[in-house]
Design a protein around this motif. Structure first.
Motif, mmCIF file in Angstrom:
data_model
loop_
_atom_site.group_PDB
_atom_site.id
_atom_site.type_symbol
_atom_site.label_atom_id
_atom_site.label_comp_id
_atom_site.label_asym_id
_atom_site.label_seq_id
_atom_site.Cartn_x
_atom_site.Cartn_y
_atom_site.Cartn_z
ATOM 1 N N CYS A 13 1.070 -1.341 -0.092
ATOM 2 C CA CYS A 13 -0.221 -0.234 -0.042
ATOM 3 C C CYS A 13 0.768 1.308 0.101
ATOM 4 O O CYS A 13 1.829 1.357 0.693
ATOM 5 C CB CYS A 13 -1.055 0.070 1.175
ATOM 6 S SG CYS A 13 -2.105 1.620 1.208
ATOM 7 N N PHE A 44 -2.543 -1.223 -3.174
ATOM 8 C CA PHE A 44 -3.597 -0.249 -2.868
ATOM 9 C C PHE A 44 -3.036 1.248 -2.623
ATOM 10 O O PHE A 44 -1.966 1.387 -2.411
ATOM 11 C CB PHE A 44 -4.077 -0.573 -1.418
ATOM 12 C CG PHE A 44 -4.670 -1.787 -1.308
ATOM 13 C CD1 PHE A 44 -5.997 -1.883 -1.403
ATOM 14 C CD2 PHE A 44 -4.157 -3.065 -1.075
ATOM 15 C CE1 PHE A 44 -6.859 -3.192 -1.448
ATOM 16 C CE2 PHE A 44 -4.672 -4.318 -0.797
ATOM 17 C CZ PHE A 44 -5.971 -4.311 -1.064
ATOM 18 N N LEU A 62 -8.456 2.798 -1.842
ATOM 19 C CA LEU A 62 -9.229 2.978 -0.454
ATOM 20 C C LEU A 62 -9.823 4.268 -0.325
ATOM 21 O O LEU A 62 -8.875 5.346 -0.376
ATOM 22 C CB LEU A 62 -8.184 2.477 0.741
ATOM 23 C CG LEU A 62 -7.486 1.060 0.567
ATOM 24 C CD1 LEU A 62 -6.431 0.887 1.553
ATOM 25 C CD2 LEU A 62 -8.596 -0.230 0.475
ATOM 26 N N ALA A 84 -9.318 -0.485 6.898
ATOM 27 C CA ALA A 84 -9.907 -0.639 5.416
ATOM 28 C C ALA A 84 -8.977 -1.910 4.907
ATOM 29 O O ALA A 84 -9.427 -2.733 4.193
ATOM 30 C CB ALA A 84 -9.496 0.516 4.934
ATOM 31 N N LEU A 85 -7.729 -2.041 5.031
ATOM 32 C CA LEU A 85 -6.759 -3.026 4.607
ATOM 33 C C LEU A 85 -7.251 -4.318 5.119
ATOM 34 O O LEU A 85 -7.368 -5.430 4.338
ATOM 35 C CB LEU A 85 -5.422 -2.867 4.761
ATOM 36 C CG LEU A 85 -4.637 -1.700 3.936
ATOM 37 C CD1 LEU A 85 -3.433 -1.263 4.599
ATOM 38 C CD2 LEU A 85 -4.287 -2.056 2.595
ATOM 39 N N ALA A 88 -10.279 -5.609 3.356
ATOM 40 C CA ALA A 88 -10.109 -5.910 1.839
ATOM 41 C C ALA A 88 -9.070 -7.290 1.594
ATOM 42 O O ALA A 88 -9.217 -7.668 0.402
ATOM 43 C CB ALA A 88 -9.158 -4.572 1.225
#
Length: 370
Positions: A13, A44, A62, A84-85, A88
């Motif tokens: 990310c 991401f 995101l 959020a990660l 996902a």
């Protein structure tokens, strides 16, 4: 988990909006996105405010806001990004984490989301700069250096800078893997038009115009130069912010816009030299290597990282010394053999850094940790 060709699937990310400019963003996209990414990954970035931008295949966005650098807001941002990660990602589908930067929010967030996976932390340069300016970023950098299973530094200068910031770091965890430029650029650079003798030296500045990139230093230095034409390819807001200084310095420039890379590669062929007046450090200076691959000589400030990547393949100068810079620019303009020699040396230097080698080395390192 591994991919069909036995590569560990990476989770990574970059906590920048997907439409952000800069070398770290380009490298991230080059490595992890596209129809056939060099490194298979769940990759991401952040959803920008407003309309969703066009993104390459494989890049996921995101919708996490509140990005901050310090204090309670920074901790809230890490928590939101980590949540959020975690939502996902499926842990058993991931083989290894690639932590982009040793500081900022995505690194601690990704480690929170997947706390049991092997971790490779990648030094980008801006993490070192911000850790030197912000207490919380320094704390995150030191914690990341401690918790990472491996740390990748593209130049020895970046590794040395990291050790100065985090002296307890285990040097045996640091691996030297240079960043690279696209193989297809090395194999098939844009055709340069026929060069005709010009009375003026056509200089190009390409990149962000933040303080550490030295745009203001360049403009002040050029006040004493003769016989030059300056083009600038940069984000428009940063160009406008520098415009008052340009007017005071009496510098006239041609603004090219913030160019997509194929456009930038074509612009290289329309100039005589790329100027790199960076004031502090450069991770490697990928734009300089791309310029060299296209046959454009580079004139640069020999700061850490950049000097290691370019060395004698480019012309080092002192942009803080107007007399020295004017002398070197005059050499480029009047010496018939210097520019061709730099073109040849630059192409040979750029060929040392194919992106496929970067990807292969990172993948091998991940397999060793798996």
């Amino acid at each position: 988990m591994t991919t069909p060709d036995h590569q560990p699937l990476v989770a990574t990310c970059l906590d920048l909006p997907a439409d952000s400019p800069g070398g770290s963003v380009e490298l991230f996209r080059d490595l992890y996105t596209g129809e056939q990414p060099l490194i298979p990954a769940r990759a991401f970035m952040l959803q920008p405010a407003g309309r969703r931008p066009a993104v390459p295949a494989g890049l996921e966005l995101l919708a996490v806001s509140g990005k901050a650098l310090e204090g309670p807001a920074f901790r809230r941002y890490i928590a939101a990004l980590g949540q959020a990660l975690a939502h996902a990602l499926t842990p058993e589908h991931i083989g290894v984490l690639h932590l982009q930067h040793l500081a900022f929010g995505a690194t601690p967030a990704l480690m929170r989301a997947l706390p049991e996976h092997p971790r490779i932390a990648l030094v980008h340069g801006t993490d070192l700069l911000f850790a030197g300016l912000h207490r919380d970023q320094l704390r995150v950098l030191r914690e990341t250096a401690r918790l990472a299973d491996a740390i990748v530094a593209p130049t020895a200068a970046m590794a040395d800078h990291l050790i100065r910031l985090a002296p307890q770091t285990n040097r045996r965890k640091i691996h030297h893997i240079p960043w690279g430029i696209p193989d297809h650029l090395l194999d098939c650079p844009p055709m340069a038009p026929e060069r005709t003798p010009a009375s003026h030296l056509r200089l190009l500045y390409a990149g962000r115009l933040t303080a550490e990139k030295g745009g203001d230093v360049l403009l002040r230095a050029l006040t004493a130069a003769q016989g030059i034409e300056l083009s600038i390819a940069a984000p428009i807001a940063e160009f406008h912010a520098l415009a008052p200084l340009m007017r005071r310095a009496g510098i006239h420039s041609r603004y090219l816009g913030w160019l997509r890379r194929p456009q930038l590669w074509k612009a290289f062929a329309e100039h005589d030299a790329l100027v790199m007046p960076s004031t502090t450090l450069e991770t490697m200076g990928l734009v300089a290597l791309e310029a060299q691959a296209c046959g454009l000589p580079v004139l640069y400030q020999p700061v850490p990282g950049l000097h290691e990547a370019l060395g004698g393949s480019a012309l080092a100068t002192d942009f803080t010394n107007t007399t020295a810079l004017a002398r070197d620019l005059d050499r480029l303009r009047t010496s018939p053999s210097l520019l061709p020699a730099l073109r040849n040396a630059g192409r040979a230097n750029a060929a040392r850094y194919p992106l496929s080698s970067t990807a292969a080395a990172l993948t091998d390192l991940g397999k060793q940790l798996g």
